[in-house]
Design an enzyme around this catalytic site. Structure first.
Site, short mmCIF file in Angstrom:
data_model
loop_
_atom_site.label_atom_id
_atom_site.label_comp_id
_atom_site.label_asym_id
_atom_site.label_seq_id
_atom_site.Cartn_x
_atom_site.Cartn_y
_atom_site.Cartn_z
N CYS A 149 43.17 37.61 35.00
CA CYS A 149 41.17 37.57 35.54
C CYS A 149 41.09 39.02 34.19
O CYS A 149 41.42 39.90 34.16
CB CYS A 149 41.68 38.65 36.86
SG CYS A 149 39.77 39.12 36.89
N SER A 181 33.24 32.10 36.15
CA SER A 181 32.29 32.87 38.18
C SER A 181 31.29 33.36 37.27
O SER A 181 31.31 34.30 36.55
CB SER A 181 33.50 33.64 38.94
OG SER A 181 32.58 34.22 39.27
N GLY A 238 31.38 41.73 33.52
CA GLY A 238 30.76 41.00 32.81
C GLY A 238 30.54 39.97 33.87
O GLY A 238 30.79 39.30 34.62
N CYS A 254 38.19 45.96 39.26
CA CYS A 254 36.83 46.16 39.86
C CYS A 254 36.80 45.88 41.22
O CYS A 254 35.42 45.69 41.73
CB CYS A 254 35.25 46.06 39.37
SG CYS A 254 36.16 47.27 37.93
N CYS A 258 24.77 44.12 40.47
CA CYS A 258 24.73 43.50 41.72
C CYS A 258 25.29 44.98 41.95
O CYS A 258 26.11 45.87 42.34
CB CYS A 258 25.72 42.58 42.74
SG CYS A 258 26.16 41.01 41.11
N CYS A 308 28.32 45.49 32.89
CA CYS A 308 28.02 44.11 32.92
C CYS A 308 26.21 44.22 33.43
O CYS A 308 25.89 45.89 34.29
CB CYS A 308 27.77 44.01 34.39
SG CYS A 308 27.25 41.75 35.14
N LEU A 330 27.85 33.88 45.45
CA LEU A 330 26.35 34.01 46.54
C LEU A 330 26.58 35.16 47.68
O LEU A 330 25.24 35.64 47.40
CB LEU A 330 26.92 32.14 47.15
CG LEU A 330 25.30 31.95 47.70
CD1 LEU A 330 24.63 32.24 46.93
CD2 LEU A 330 25.86 30.23 49.23
N CYS A 373 28.71 45.81 43.41
CA CYS A 373 30.18 45.77 41.98
C CYS A 373 30.27 46.89 41.67
O CYS A 373 29.53 47.65 40.50
CB CYS A 373 29.56 44.49 41.22
SG CYS A 373 30.93 44.37 40.01
N GLU A 385 38.81 46.22 31.27
CA GLU A 385 39.75 45.91 31.92
C GLU A 385 40.47 44.06 32.05
O GLU A 385 39.95 43.74 32.42
CB GLU A 385 40.06 46.15 33.19
CG GLU A 385 38.54 46.25 33.62
CD GLU A 385 39.03 47.02 36.03
OE1 GLU A 385 39.27 48.36 35.52
OE2 GLU A 385 39.32 46.80 36.61
N ASN A 427 35.87 44.96 48.54
CA ASN A 427 37.05 46.03 48.05
C ASN A 427 35.46 47.09 47.95
O ASN A 427 34.50 47.09 46.81
CB ASN A 427 37.23 45.58 46.49
CG ASN A 427 38.45 45.77 46.78
OD1 ASN A 427 39.16 45.60 47.24
ND2 ASN A 427 39.09 45.26 45.66
N1 SAH Z 1 30.29 38.23 37.23
C1 SAH Z 1 30.72 37.43 37.81
C2 SAH Z 1 32.29 37.29 37.88
C3 SAH Z 1 32.65 38.67 37.55
S1 SAH Z 1 32.75 39.26 39.19
C4 SAH Z 1 29.83 37.47 39.38
O1 SAH Z 1 29.07 38.34 39.24
O2 SAH Z 1 30.69 36.21 39.52
C5 SAH Z 1 33.95 38.73 40.55
C6 SAH Z 1 33.67 38.42 41.44
O3 SAH Z 1 34.28 39.43 42.29
C7 SAH Z 1 32.33 38.14 41.94
O4 SAH Z 1 32.52 36.97 42.91
C8 SAH Z 1 31.80 39.04 42.44
O5 SAH Z 1 31.00 39.26 43.18
C9 SAH Z 1 32.68 39.90 42.77
N2 SAH Z 1 33.04 40.46 43.11
C10 SAH Z 1 32.35 41.82 42.64
N3 SAH Z 1 32.45 43.38 43.24
C11 SAH Z 1 33.04 42.86 44.05
C12 SAH Z 1 34.05 43.64 45.57
N4 SAH Z 1 33.40 45.35 45.33
N5 SAH Z 1 34.76 43.35 46.75
C13 SAH Z 1 35.02 42.57 45.93
N6 SAH Z 1 34.04 41.15 45.28
C14 SAH Z 1 33.71 41.40 44.84
FE1 SF4 Z 2 27.85 41.82 37.01
FE2 SF4 Z 2 29.65 39.91 38.59
FE3 SF4 Z 2 29.84 42.55 39.09
FE4 SF4 Z 2 27.30 41.25 39.48
S1 SF4 Z 2 29.10 40.89 40.24
S2 SF4 Z 2 27.11 42.79 38.37
S3 SF4 Z 2 27.43 39.55 37.87
S4 SF4 Z 2 30.12 41.62 37.05
#
Ligand code: SAH
Ligand code: SF4
Length: 352
Positions: free
Chosen positions: A114, A203, A171, A345, A125, A121, A227, A128, A94, A302
């Site tokens: 974005c 990121s 990703g 997402c 995390c 991925c 972080l 996510c 997406e 989110n």
């Molecule tokens: N993989 C990379 C980039 C994609 S995620 C990364 O992790 O940095 C982009 C951002 O969205 C990251 O900071 C991630 O931690 C955050 N993110 C993921 N899921 C989220 C959620 N449910 N609510 C808020 N931020 C989220």
């Molecule tokens: Fe992958 Fe970034 Fe989501 Fe972590 S936050 S699972 S690194 S897309």
């Protein structure tokens, strides 16, 4: 869709060589490059600047459009649009467009895209949605670039353009380092898409060796680090990567980046109620970031189906920011965009 090689996967010099090898004069490759990256054409027929026979031949040897839009969702305020694309192997990714109109936002008519770097991925995390679905595959550089060209074309029809790009879709860009960098090269190259490096943000979850490698490239592309926790125990609970690269090593890599590039780092922080949004956490965070040229970009979580955490309310978010700023760490609280369409997402964060 066909299995032909994707024309956008070629670097600009590979494109030149390839067209030259077809026995065509050098200016033909310029015309093709212009068509792809300046006109955003994605069908051989559209290349009316070429002789018909060459157009047809190119259509037989290259794929011109790797993305099939299968679903669009617009947020209720009309400012955010998410598109689900199907790739040639039926996997989906997406891309999200966020508009910040001059009348309502200080970012004068900003159009931020974005984009995704992988289907799924591998980093897992827990909060996510992409992490919850697991890893499918890396995107090629052309598939990354094509997401931008798709929206550039739509915006162009309204006399608008892509002003910022954030690699915050699906990703982990540094897990797909080479393709991500190749895509950014073509997006940044004035002969390619031609967007300024400072308008692009990568990121990363915090892959330490890649952060160092990126630092050594001394790129003007912005770096954001996810972080989300200030101590290893809590970060390890929500981000499995912390077991491999702990916070000290991560921050050391960030210091190296700042030293090498003279640029500040952005730390991303998804505010999760009762998990990482207390004043005590903010104080710990401030202590760890002391002396590092940085900025904290906090965004209320989110919520996703696979994780019980909830977004912090406005008061907790403001307290978090207040404590950080009192300790000298700049912090912005970003509004969640496109919350009603689970845009990106739930991964949307503002660009710098
Ligand atoms: N993989 C990379 C980039 C994609 S995620 C990364 O992790 O940095 C982009 C951002 O969205 C990251 O900071 C991630 O931690 C955050 N993110 C993921 N899921 C989220 C959620 N449910 N609510 C808020 N931020 C989220
Ligand atoms: Fe992958 Fe970034 Fe989501 Fe972590 S936050 S699972 S690194 S897309």
């Amino acid at each position: 869709m066909s299995n032909l090689p994707l024309i956008h996967d070629l670097t600009l010099s590979e494109l030149e060589k390839k067209i030259n090898a077809l026995g065509e004069p050098i200016y033909r490759s310029d015309q093709i490059r212009e068509g792809l990256y300046k006109q955003y054409w994605n069908k051989p027929d559209e290349f009316t600047n070429l002789p018909k026979s060459l157009r047809e031949h190119l259509g037989q040897i290259f794929l011109f459009n790797p993305l099939r839009p299968i679903k669009h969702q617009d947020s209720s305020d009309g400012q955010t649009r998410k598109t689900l694309f199907q790739l040639h192997d039926k996997l989906v990714i997406e891309t999200v467009l966020m508009k910040y109109d001059a009348a309502t936002h200080k970012g004068q008519g900003r159009r931020t895209l974005c984009i995704s770097s992988q289907a799924g991925c591998a980093l897992g995390c827990v909060f996510c949605a992409t992490g919850q679905m697991g890893f499918k595959r890396h995107l090629t550089s052309g598939e990354i670039v094509a997401q931008v060209l798709y929206y550039a074309r739509i915006l162009h029809e309204n006399d608008e353009k892509v002003t910022n790009i954030v690699m915050m879709g699906m990703g982990e860009p540094f897990h797909n380092y080479a393709n991500t960098m190749m895509a950014i090269d073509r997006l940044n190259d004035p002969r390619g898409f031609g967007i300024g490096a400072r308008r692009i943000t990568i990121s990363t979850v915090g892959l330490v060796p890649m952060i160092k490698r990126f630092a050594d490239e001394k790129s003007q592309v912005n770096l954001a680090i996810s972080l989300h926790a200030a101590d290893d125990e809590n970060r390890g609970k929500i981000m499995p990567i912390n077991k491999k690269h702990n916070i000290s090593k991560l921050l050391e890599a960030c210091r190296y980046y700042v030293d090498q590039t003279g640029r500040r780092v952005t730390f991303e922080w998804a505010l999760i109620s009762g998990v990482n949004d207390s004043e005590e956490v903010a104080r710990n965070l401030a202590a760890r970031l002391k002396g590092l040229m940085c900025h904290v970009n906090a965004i209320p979580l989110n919520p996703t189906d696979g994780y019980p955490g909830q977004a912090s309310d406005r008061q907790r978010a403001n307290n978090f920011k207040r404590v950080l700023e009192a300790a000298g760490i700049p912090c912005t609280i970003r509004m969640r965009r496109g919350i009603d369409i689970q845009a990106g997402c739930g991964q949307l964060a503002g660009s710098n």
